[in-house]
Design an enzyme around this catalytic site. Sequence first.
Site, PDB file in Angstrom:
ATOM      1  N   GLY A 165       5.308  -1.224  -1.133  1.00  0.00           N
ATOM      2  CA  GLY A 165       6.107  -0.669  -2.217  1.00  0.00           C
ATOM      3  C   GLY A 165       6.297   0.835  -2.081  1.00  0.00           C
ATOM      4  CG  ASP A 220       1.019   2.625  -4.121  1.00  0.00           C
ATOM      5  OD1 ASP A 220       0.196   3.277  -4.761  1.00  0.00           O
ATOM      6  OD2 ASP A 220       1.441   1.508  -4.492  1.00  0.00           O
ATOM      7  CB  ALA A 270      -4.504  -7.099 -11.199  1.00  0.00           C
ATOM      8  CG  HIS A 293       1.586  -6.737  -7.043  1.00  0.00           C
ATOM      9  ND1 HIS A 293       0.975  -6.557  -8.267  1.00  0.00           N
ATOM     10  CD2 HIS A 293       0.974  -5.868  -6.195  1.00  0.00           C
ATOM     11  CE1 HIS A 293       0.029  -5.638  -8.159  1.00  0.00           C
ATOM     12  NE2 HIS A 293       0.018  -5.191  -6.919  1.00  0.00           N
TER      13      HIS A 293
HETATM   14  P1  AMP Z   1      -1.801  -2.691  -4.984  1.00  0.00           P
HETATM   15  O1  AMP Z   1      -2.150  -4.070  -5.401  1.00  0.00           O
HETATM   16  O2  AMP Z   1      -1.735  -1.713  -6.100  1.00  0.00           O
HETATM   17  O3  AMP Z   1      -2.614  -2.220  -3.798  1.00  0.00           O
HETATM   18  O4  AMP Z   1      -0.304  -2.781  -4.445  1.00  0.00           O
HETATM   19  C1  AMP Z   1       0.064  -3.692  -3.461  1.00  0.00           C
HETATM   20  C2  AMP Z   1       1.468  -3.390  -3.013  1.00  0.00           C
HETATM   21  O5  AMP Z   1       2.351  -3.498  -4.136  1.00  0.00           O
HETATM   22  C3  AMP Z   1       1.649  -1.975  -2.460  1.00  0.00           C
HETATM   23  O6  AMP Z   1       2.515  -2.006  -1.328  1.00  0.00           O
HETATM   24  C4  AMP Z   1       2.271  -1.232  -3.623  1.00  0.00           C
HETATM   25  O7  AMP Z   1       3.061  -0.127  -3.233  1.00  0.00           O
HETATM   26  C5  AMP Z   1       3.139  -2.323  -4.225  1.00  0.00           C
HETATM   27  N1  AMP Z   1       3.451  -2.015  -5.630  1.00  0.00           N
HETATM   28  C6  AMP Z   1       2.580  -1.738  -6.624  1.00  0.00           C
HETATM   29  N2  AMP Z   1       3.241  -1.460  -7.765  1.00  0.00           N
HETATM   30  C7  AMP Z   1       4.565  -1.560  -7.475  1.00  0.00           C
HETATM   31  C8  AMP Z   1       5.760  -1.380  -8.231  1.00  0.00           C
HETATM   32  N3  AMP Z   1       5.746  -1.038  -9.518  1.00  0.00           N
HETATM   33  N4  AMP Z   1       6.948  -1.572  -7.601  1.00  0.00           N
HETATM   34  C9  AMP Z   1       6.995  -1.913  -6.290  1.00  0.00           C
HETATM   35  N5  AMP Z   1       5.882  -2.095  -5.528  1.00  0.00           N
HETATM   36  C10 AMP Z   1       4.698  -1.923  -6.112  1.00  0.00           C
END
Ligand code: AMP
Length: 284
Positions: free
Chosen positions: A149, A152, A34, A39
């Site tokens: 990111g 988190d 998503a 990302h």
């Molecule tokens: P997720 O798909 O939510 O597990 O996130 C995957 C990676 O994307 C993780 O390292 C998150 O910290 C990073 N991430 C999610 N949202 C953001 C954002 N708004 N800015 C920067 N990195 C992000």
Amino acid sequence: MAPSVIDSVAGLREAVAAWRRDGLTVALVPTMGALHEGHMALVRAARAHGDRTVVSLFVNPTQFAPDEDFALYPRRQTDDLAKLADAGVEAAFMPPTAAIYPPGFATTVRVEGVTAGLEGASRPHFFDGVGTVVTKLLLQCLPDVALFGEKDYQQLVTVRRLVADLDIPCQIEAVPTVRAADGLALSSRNAYLSVEERRIAPKLFEVLTWMATALGEGAASADAIAQGAAALRDAGFARIDYLAACDAETLEPVVRVDVSARVLAAVWLGETRLIDNVPVSLAS
Ligand code: AMP
């Protein structure tokens, strides 16, 4: 060009080995899909850090509790692959659950200490799931660098800890949080917000920013937290899982900020849980 879609560990190892034979370096971006601009900032950083980029897209069941949103979590494979193609990503690793957790799977990677508070206190299962899946992805791909990111933040600190503790030969790079124009941190879960909730949501960043400024100017954490919590409740965040000022490396709560620190929060708007954090800069 569209990325190669790889769905097995053997396939991933083969692709990475072929690049290595050509002397190329590899960057990994672990995600749950998503994909949004947050990302994609990680993907751009990955392309700057390595010759070849692998993006993993895997909604990891072990980091969701039974009452959480695993079934509802947005899955948008076609859109995701189009975004990765536009960004010039070479490989999308999209394993079925059985490739990550085959029958008989019985190992958990648990990081102590930095996982104890904050998300770890509100979601006790979460970091065991994250620690285990991130360790597996790093060992499956063996990238030179992996990107995470700051959105988190506790996860980033936890990944740094486990990579150091387990001697995984991979550099971890942090990418600053990407936000909407009104300050809301981009998140796949923002899709759950109603129009009214979306209007309120940016107040979280506003309050955290106000708190970080106050702390940087010498305010006591307890005062900033009390005022911040009141402001969040007034704005319409009915439930606050945590609102804390912590040392940026150990994540221990700080009484007054005199070292590098972060303000971190998890709050609810209706059925949606939002997390965010900001750094504290000391007034010079
Ligand atoms: P997720 O798909 O939510 O597990 O996130 C995957 C990676 O994307 C993780 O390292 C998150 O910290 C990073 N991430 C999610 N949202 C953001 C954002 N708004 N800015 C920067 N990195 C992000």
